[in-house]
Design a protein around this motif. Structure first.
Motif, short mmCIF file in Angstrom:
data_model
loop_
_atom_site.label_atom_id
_atom_site.label_comp_id
_atom_site.label_asym_id
_atom_site.label_seq_id
_atom_site.Cartn_x
_atom_site.Cartn_y
_atom_site.Cartn_z
N VAL A 138 0.87 -1.18 0.00
CA VAL A 138 0.00 0.00 0.00
C VAL A 138 0.91 1.23 0.00
O VAL A 138 1.65 1.46 0.95
N ASP A 139 0.82 1.99 -1.10
CA ASP A 139 1.70 3.15 -1.30
C ASP A 139 1.11 4.39 -0.64
O ASP A 139 -0.10 4.49 -0.43
N ASP A 140 1.99 5.35 -0.32
CA ASP A 140 1.56 6.66 0.20
C ASP A 140 0.63 6.53 1.40
O ASP A 140 -0.32 7.32 1.55
N PHE A 141 0.89 5.54 2.25
CA PHE A 141 0.00 5.31 3.39
C PHE A 141 -0.01 6.54 4.29
O PHE A 141 1.02 7.14 4.58
N ILE A 188 4.98 4.05 4.31
CA ILE A 188 4.63 5.34 4.93
C ILE A 188 5.00 6.45 3.95
O ILE A 188 6.12 6.46 3.40
N ASP A 189 4.08 7.34 3.68
CA ASP A 189 4.30 8.40 2.69
C ASP A 189 5.48 9.27 3.09
O ASP A 189 5.69 9.58 4.27
N HIS A 190 6.23 9.69 2.06
CA HIS A 190 7.47 10.44 2.37
C HIS A 190 7.19 11.77 3.06
O HIS A 190 8.04 12.31 3.75
N ALA A 221 9.52 2.79 4.91
CA ALA A 221 9.39 4.25 5.02
C ALA A 221 9.99 4.90 3.79
O ALA A 221 11.18 4.72 3.49
N GLU A 222 9.12 5.60 3.02
CA GLU A 222 9.60 6.37 1.87
C GLU A 222 10.25 7.64 2.40
O GLU A 222 9.99 8.03 3.54
N GLY A 223 10.99 8.33 1.56
CA GLY A 223 11.52 9.66 1.92
C GLY A 223 12.56 9.63 3.02
O GLY A 223 12.67 10.57 3.82
#
Ligand code: C2E
Ligand code: MG
Ligand code: MG
Length: 776
Positions: free
Chosen positions: A670-673, A693-695, A727-729
């Motif tokens: 699941v992207d951009d959570f 987790i969204d950046h 964790a993105e970003g």
């Protein structure tokens, strides 16, 4: 116009069928009443005719009696004397009893004078009467002969009763047949019969008969006939009495008890009680110097025989036609309602009763024309609900419908009844009102958003929705209805992109300006012309310090504009079918890249991003399967990243596709959570393995306590659901360390590596210091 009012008008059953039925019924009843009155009058006339005939018949019979008296006298006039033999022979000869069946007696009494006293005495002696009875009045008239013989009354004074005397006096003075009033006739001392006697004087031959006195002087004797009323009626009209009618006879012109001489069955009392339950007829006739009145009352047999079925047929036919007409009116009404309803649905939203998009558009066109004349600006808002789909999906459509109705009402209450509130799509409402400057429009947008943030109750639960608003102005930003609608929609997107709850359309930030459309048309060739490039951004396992996979990110090498980042074109093509070839290209490029790496001894799975339209494509699993087979790839070499919002467009289809992919052994992320619906209950229904987790949270987590809390709680929540967290970003070493500390499974970001062209990944790995997986 109030839409609720219109809706209620077009759906109410309508009075038309009832009115038609009532009118037709009233008409039928009137027709029935006229026919019935006519019928009654006809029967009444028939009865009058019948009564007249019957009275006539009785009267004719009495006339016959009268004539028989005149004939009898005529027979004796020539001989100037009446002898017993001649008297009896004559009556026998004319067969008086047969001709007049009800005639009881015919008789002759002689006036006793000095001259004939002896002869009369002798005559009486023959009958055993010794002396002459005394004269009761002036005249001495003993009965000499009568027919039939043998009733024992011979010698009696025939004028002994004053009623007889009166009739005899009138008859002799006027030289006419005169009938008595009703008397009790006695024959042979038998029981009396109510009846009448008619007298006719017999004068001496050649006597002067001009004056009453002369006639009185010349009177020699008197003839009479006697008959009973009962027999008279029975032998004339008896067969009909009690059957066709009842009859009463009155001696005189007045109908009363005193005058009653005959009553076949309570006729007088019914008449007196004014009971008009049947037809009656009064008939008058003259009989021998007196007037008789008949009162006829019809019996049911007569009515039955003369009644026609016409009125009742009219009534039943009328009722039938009324029902038929009501049915026809009802059918017509239903058809009209259906037409009206279709008309209504063309311009109104069925659920909320608010105008729909087509309606708002025409209101907008009208408003623009008006505003141009009056040189007045106005604002158009598009409000989009957030968190609604999740509630609708989780709690069911009924709850969703209830909420949507309340949203309509809340918006209308907030902006007032003068403004137009329309439901223009599933989640969007359009609001049109006259506001002159951006500040008041912003104020109103804030009020509308706030009103929708207040809890909305449905079926005992309070729901918290939210809303975003896009605002545009006439005439500053657009002078055409469609343009204004489009700009308000873009403003909504601009608000979302800026992370704000509302935005006024900003031409600078408009990604949808016409020049952008040129980009969209250029993209059509991008796949064919091999302008799309595969970039990969590594993900590191924070426990093993090892690069475990990469994410596939597209770059577009535009022939004129140079390298274009996905942020600048993905959102343009996502709403179009062009997203399908893009995703297919990325899937194939990723699998091919995996194959190349495997050949070089590197085991590096790739995660490909999918858009909403890809999830709605039921052929997606087949396409993936085909490419996998082409490159003899294992299912573990590829995974997919999907945003929650893309699933929510049509959750049932999307989830079906996700399940099929998962069943094929493909991992799903699941992207951009955190930016979308972020619902725990909802996540549990999805066949996913990882959440990213969204950046925006990760990037801020070191300085923003709120962001840090979201990152921490997301990690804990995901772990409690047995999900992996990426964790993105991860842009700095500090972030990386903090993520490790929080127990995050994997990290992705510029600190580890920005997205790299695919063929640069292996050289980067070899010198990066991170461990990486070697292909078996
Ligand atoms: P995404 O899937 O969330 O991808 C991550 C985005 O975050 C990437 O942007 C990446 O460059 C960026 N990023 C990663 N680390 C950092 C960091 O430390 N700091 C900052 N500021 N950004 C970082 P990119 O490559 O521009 O992609 C943007 C979005 O475009 C992606 O977001 C994805 O939603 C979409 N996208 C990219 N390629 C594709 C594709 O092939 N298909 C589809 N459907 N969407 C794609
Ligand atoms: Mg992604
Ligand atoms: Mg992302």
């Amino acid at each position: 116009m109030n839409p609720q009012f219109i809706q209620s008008r077009i759906t109410q059953p309508g009075l038309l069928p009832g009115i038609v039925f009532l009118l037709a019924l009233i008409f039928s009843i009137i027709a029935y009443t006229i026919a019935d009155t006519h019928e009654q009058r006809r029967i009444e006339n028939t009865f009058h005719e019948l009564a007249h005939l019957k009275a006539q018949r009785v009267s004719l019979r009495v006339d016959g009696y009268e004539r028989s008296l005149i004939d009898l006298r005529g027979f004796f006039i020539a001989s100037n004397a009446v002898s017993e033999t001649e008297f009896l022979d004559y009556l026998k000869g004319v067969q008086i009893s047969q001709r007049y069946p009800a005639l009881h007696e015919v008789g002759y009494g002689s006036v006793v004078t000095e001259k004939n006293r002896t002869a009369i005495k002798a005559e009486l002696k023959k009958h055993g009467i010794a002396s002459l009875p005394a004269a009761p009045y002036l005249l001495n008239i003993p009965l000499l002969y009568h027919y039939p013989t043998g009733n024992g009354a011979i010698g009696n004074q025939i004028n002994a009763d004053p009623r007889h005397n009166e009739a005899i006096r009138i008859a002799s003075e006027l030289d006419q047949v005169q009938i008595t009033r009703l008397i009790n006739l006695r024959f042979n001392n038998a029981k009396g019969h109510a009846g009448f006697v008619m007298y006719l004087p017999f004068y001496g031959n050649g006597a002067a008969l001009i004056t009453a006195e002369e006639r009185r002087q010349a009177l020699m004797g008197i003839f009479y006939v006697a008959f009973s009323v009962h027999n008279l009626i029975q032998t004339t009209i008896g067969e009909d009495v009690g059957h066709q009618f009842d009859v009463a006879l009155f001696d005189g012109d007045t109908i009363n008890q005193k005058n009653l001489v005959y009553d076949s069955g309570n006729v007088l009392s019914r008449y007196m009680e004014s009971r008009h339950d049947s037809y009656t007829s009064t008939q008058r006739t003259e009989v021998a110097g007196r007037s008789w009145t008949f009162l006829f009352v019809a019996k049911p047999a007569f009515i039955k025989a003369n009644q026609s079925d016409l009125p009742i047929s009219i009534l039943t036919g009328g009722i039938f036609i009324s029902v038929l007409l009501a049915w026809l009116a009802n059918t017509l009404k239903r058809r009209l309602i259906a037409e009206k309803r279709n008309e209504y649905l063309a311009y109104y939203d069925e659920l909320t009763g608010l105008p729909n998009l087509a309606n708002l558009r025409s209101i907008l066109i009208h408003k623009i024309a008006q505003a141009e004349k009056q040189r007045k600006p106005f604002a158009l808002f598009i409000i989009e609900l957030i968190r609604f789909k999740e509630i609708n999906y989780t709690m069911g459509q009924r709850v969703g419908d209830e909420l949507l109705k309340q949203v309509g009402t809340r918006l209308q209450c907030t902006v007032g009844s003068a403004a137009t509130v329309a439901r223009i799509s599933n989640l969007q409402f359009g609001v049109l009102l006259s506001e002159e400057n951006p500040f008041s429009a912003i104020h109103i947008a804030q009020r509308m958003i706030k009103s929708l943030e207040e809890p909305l109750p449905a079926r005992g639960i309070n729901y918290e929705l939210g809303a975003e608003a896009g605002i545009t102005f006439f005439p500053g930003q657009g002078t055409d209805a469609d343009v204004l609608l489009r700009l308000a929609d873009i403003a909504l997107l601009q608000a979302r992109n800026a992370g704000r709850s509302y935005a006024i359309y900003n031409t600078e930030k408009d990604l949808y300006k016409p020049q952008r459309l040129a980009l969209l048309s250029d993209f059509r060739n991008a796949v064919k012309e091999k302008q799309l490039q595969l970039y990969c951004q590594p993900k590191v396992d924070l426990r093993a310090n090892k690069i475990t996979s990469v994410e596939a990110l597209v770059r577009w090498q535009h022939p004129n504009l140079g390298l274009i980042m996905p942020d600048q074109f993905i959102h343009l093509i996502e709403p179009t079918e062009l997203i399908q070839p893009l995703s297919e290209h990325m899937i194939e490029a990723a699998i091919q890249q995996c194959y190349r790496w495997r050949e070089k001894g590197l085991a590096l799975p790739i995660a490909v991003n999918l858009s909403m339209r890809n999830l709605l494509n039921p052929e997606l699993p087949e396409i993936i399967d085909r490419v996998m087979k082409t490159w003899a790839a294992e299912m573990t070499c590829i995974s997919f990243e999907i945003t929650e919002s893309s699933i929510m467009v049509d959750p049932s289809v999307a989830i079906r596709v996700l399940h099929r992919l998962h069943a094929m052994g493909i991992q799903l992320h699941v992207d951009d959570f955190g930016t979308g619906y972020s619902s725990l209950s909802y996540l549990m229904k999805l066949p996913v393995d990882t959440i990213k987790i969204d950046h925006s949270f990760t990037l801020r987590m070191m300085e923003d306590q709120g962001a840090a809390t979201i990152v921490k709680s997301t990690i804990e929540m995901a772990h409690s659901l047995q999900l992996k967290v990426v964790a993105e970003g991860t842009a700095t070493r500090n972030i990386l360390e903090k993520l490790k500390y929080l127990g995050c499974d994997e990290a992705q970001g510029n600190y580890i590596s920005p997205p790299l062209p695919a063929d640069e990944v292996l050289p980067w790995l070899q010198q990066s210091g991170w461990e990486y997986a070697i292909s078996p």
